[in-house]
Design a protein around this motif. Structure first.
Motif, short mmCIF file in Angstrom:
data_model
loop_
_atom_site.label_atom_id
_atom_site.label_comp_id
_atom_site.label_asym_id
_atom_site.label_seq_id
_atom_site.Cartn_x
_atom_site.Cartn_y
_atom_site.Cartn_z
N SER A 79 0.80 -1.23 0.00
CA SER A 79 0.00 0.00 0.00
C SER A 79 0.83 1.27 0.00
O SER A 79 0.28 2.36 -0.16
N LEU A 80 2.16 1.17 0.17
CA LEU A 80 2.97 2.38 0.33
C LEU A 80 4.25 2.37 -0.51
O LEU A 80 5.24 3.01 -0.16
N GLN A 81 4.22 1.70 -1.66
CA GLN A 81 5.40 1.69 -2.52
C GLN A 81 5.69 3.08 -3.11
O GLN A 81 6.80 3.32 -3.59
N HIS A 82 4.70 3.94 -3.11
CA HIS A 82 4.86 5.26 -3.73
C HIS A 82 5.46 6.29 -2.78
O HIS A 82 5.65 7.45 -3.17
N ALA A 83 5.76 5.90 -1.54
CA ALA A 83 6.30 6.83 -0.54
C ALA A 83 7.81 6.68 -0.43
O ALA A 83 8.34 5.56 -0.48
N SER A 84 8.51 7.79 -0.24
CA SER A 84 9.96 7.76 -0.06
C SER A 84 10.31 6.99 1.21
O SER A 84 9.49 6.85 2.13
N ASP A 85 11.55 6.52 1.28
CA ASP A 85 11.99 5.80 2.47
C ASP A 85 11.84 6.66 3.72
O ASP A 85 11.41 6.17 4.78
N ALA A 86 12.21 7.93 3.61
CA ALA A 86 12.15 8.81 4.79
C ALA A 86 10.72 8.92 5.32
O ALA A 86 10.48 8.79 6.53
N LEU A 87 9.77 9.14 4.42
CA LEU A 87 8.37 9.26 4.84
C LEU A 87 7.85 7.92 5.35
O LEU A 87 7.19 7.86 6.40
N TYR A 88 8.17 6.86 4.63
CA TYR A 88 7.67 5.54 5.00
C TYR A 88 8.22 5.09 6.35
O TYR A 88 7.46 4.61 7.21
N HIS A 89 9.51 5.27 6.58
CA HIS A 89 10.09 4.86 7.86
C HIS A 89 9.54 5.69 9.02
O HIS A 89 9.29 5.15 10.11
N ALA A 90 9.35 6.99 8.80
CA ALA A 90 8.78 7.84 9.84
C ALA A 90 7.34 7.42 10.14
O ALA A 90 6.90 7.43 11.30
N PHE A 91 6.59 7.05 9.10
CA PHE A 91 5.22 6.57 9.28
C PHE A 91 5.19 5.32 10.14
O PHE A 91 4.40 5.22 11.09
N LYS A 92 6.05 4.35 9.82
CA LYS A 92 6.06 3.10 10.58
C LYS A 92 6.41 3.34 12.05
O LYS A 92 5.74 2.83 12.96
N ARG A 93 7.45 4.10 12.30
CA ARG A 93 7.83 4.40 13.69
C ARG A 93 6.72 5.19 14.38
O ARG A 93 6.42 4.96 15.56
N GLY A 94 6.10 6.09 13.64
CA GLY A 94 5.03 6.90 14.21
C GLY A 94 3.83 6.10 14.68
O GLY A 94 3.14 6.51 15.62
N LEU A 95 3.57 4.96 14.05
CA LEU A 95 2.46 4.11 14.50
C LEU A 95 2.68 3.67 15.95
O LEU A 95 1.74 3.62 16.75
N VAL A 96 3.92 3.36 16.29
CA VAL A 96 4.25 2.92 17.65
C VAL A 96 4.25 4.13 18.60
O VAL A 96 3.69 4.06 19.69
N VAL A 97 4.87 5.22 18.17
CA VAL A 97 4.91 6.43 19.00
C VAL A 97 3.50 6.90 19.35
O VAL A 97 3.19 7.19 20.51
N ASP A 98 2.64 6.96 18.36
CA ASP A 98 1.27 7.46 18.58
C ASP A 98 0.47 6.53 19.48
O ASP A 98 -0.32 7.00 20.32
N ALA A 99 0.67 5.22 19.31
CA ALA A 99 -0.06 4.27 20.17
C ALA A 99 0.34 4.43 21.63
O ALA A 99 -0.52 4.42 22.53
N LEU A 100 1.63 4.61 21.88
CA LEU A 100 2.09 4.80 23.26
C LEU A 100 1.57 6.11 23.84
O LEU A 100 1.12 6.17 24.99
N LYS A 101 1.61 7.18 23.04
CA LYS A 101 1.10 8.47 23.52
C LYS A 101 -0.38 8.41 23.86
O LYS A 101 -0.83 9.06 24.80
#
Length: 416
Positions: A79-101
């Motif tokens: 679903s995310l092949q069109h996103a740059s590595d920087a955006l994609y990696h930040a998105f993945k890490r953000g899923l965990v950060v947001d859940a904890l917050k």
């Protein structure tokens, strides 16, 4: 249906672009933050018609099956092949950060352990027989239409190179035009093909599969709904130097690289613990590695997975004592009185998490806990229970093994 122009403000948890509308968020698949797009809208769902402002983070997809422009994705496997590595990696890490917050947890979240193309050793395909031949691939995004594939950049080269052989076996087994599911696992001894949902499998199909597999190379086992149809070789996986033959269709981590990263975090945390419990132990991903230095009690509800673990432990050299227990931990979590013998514990539950087990753990005196999760939301809930019981989170590491998807793993370590 209406047509309107919207600006994407962020990515949602499923990877869709989200625009703010007067009556709530609008979800736009394959759109990226900062883009201005014209969409056809039905309620809260939008389909991109054209883009007037594109994101600098938009890149060309790695796979032609994803879609030529990365906007109208054809294959629903990514679903995310069109996103740059920087955006994609930040998105993945953000899923965990947001859940904890969301649970008020202020834990430090480490950088994402990234996934790379060609690492997926376990891939779930859909298939269906047609008048023109067998379709084998993934469902198109948002539909039941199967996109027939001839390549897959996320998958191990050993799987991609054997797509014709996989099709041949699937063709031999299929009986009608009803769709079915096929999970392919690359093992040390060959591919393990686990079929589900093929109707009316009879003697003719069994003979056809046997003849097909014997004429091919590289197929270790074929099963249907858990029944082994042919097994030229035992499929084997290496869990930290211990060879394990998982049950047909049994759970395994999708990539060896992610499995090794998780295991390193778990082993590093429990350190010199002498007595360790491994809950939701599966076929021994963690238990067999831990048993190099500690006595392990492995608890699992799936009898076949537990037997695979037990067999591997009994035939391995250099392990400490490994005991096993078949137990539904959702209905019967280990109680405080049972936990008191352990100085460290690992749990790796399904997506639902381990809420009831964590309530018992929160009241226990287990000194170190490693929580492994494939769902940041239930992980955060479970960690909140443990911290309320006196545990301190010492680290959280997000791990990607489902490349270009919205799924992320995490390992959290805790002490009391």
């Amino acid at each position: 249906m209406s047509t309107e122009t919207v600006t994407i403000s962020r990515l949602g948890s499923g990877g869709d672009g989200i625009a703010s509308g007067p009556d709530g968020p609008v979800y736009v698949p394959f759109a990226l933050p900062g883009e201005t797009v014209a969409i056809a809208r039905v309620k809260s769902q939008g389909t991109v018609i054209s883009t007037s402002v594109a994101s600098p983070d938009r890149i060309a997809p790695a796979c032609p099956h994803f879609g030529p422009d990365g906007r109208n994705g054809t294959c629903g496997g990514c679903s995310l092949q069109h996103a740059s590595d920087a955006l994609y990696h930040a998105f993945k890490r953000g899923l965990v950060v947001d859940a904890l917050k969301s649970k008020g947890l202020a834990a430090e979240v480490a950088p994402l352990v990234i996934a790379r193309p060609g690492e997926r050793r376990r891939v779930a395909f859909t298939a269906r027989q047609t008048e023109k031949g067998l379709l084998l691939g993934f469902n198109q995004a948002g539909s039941h239409h199967i996109v027939d594939i001839d390549q897959c950049p996320i998958s191990r080269p050993g799987i991609v190179a054997r797509l014709d052989a996989i099709r041949a076996v699937a063709t031999a087994l299929s009986t009608d035009s009803q769709g079915f599911r096929l999970t392919v696992l690359e093992t040390l001894s060959g591919l393990d093909l686990a079929f589900e949902g093929v109707r009316k499998v009879g003697d003719r199909q069994r003979r056809a599969v046997t003849e097909c597999v014997l004429a091919l190379r590289g197929i270790a086992r074929v099963s249907h709904d858990g029944e082994i149809l042919i097994e030229p070789q035992k499929p084997q996986l290496d869990f930290g130097g211990v060879l394990v033959s998982p049950p047909p269709g049994g759970f395994t981590q999708a990539t060896k690289e992610a499995e090794d990263a998780m295991a390193a975090l778990v082993l590093g945390h429990i350190g010199k613990a002498k007595r360790v419990a491994d809950l939701f132990a599966g076929s021994g991903t963690f238990a067999l590695r831990i048993a190099r230095s500690a006595r392990v009690h492995a608890v699992e509800g799936d009898e076949k997975a537990l037997k695979a673990l037990d067999h591997a432990a009994r035939h391995a050299q250099g392990l400490k004592q490994v005991t096993v227990e078949k137990r539904d931990l959702f209905r019967r979590p280990l109680m405080v009185s049972e936990l008191k013998v352990f100085d460290a514990l690992v749990f790796d539950p399904p997506r639902a998490g381990a809420e009831d087990q964590c309530r018992e753990l929160a009241r226990s005196g287990v000194k170190k806990i490693a929580a492994v999760s494939c769902n940041p939301v239930t992980l955060a809930r479970d960690l909140a229970i443990l911290t309320a019981g006196g545990y301190r989170i010492t680290g959280v590491t997000p791990i990607d093994q489902f490349l270009w998807s919205s799924h992320v793993e995490a390992v959290a370590t805790l002490e009391k």
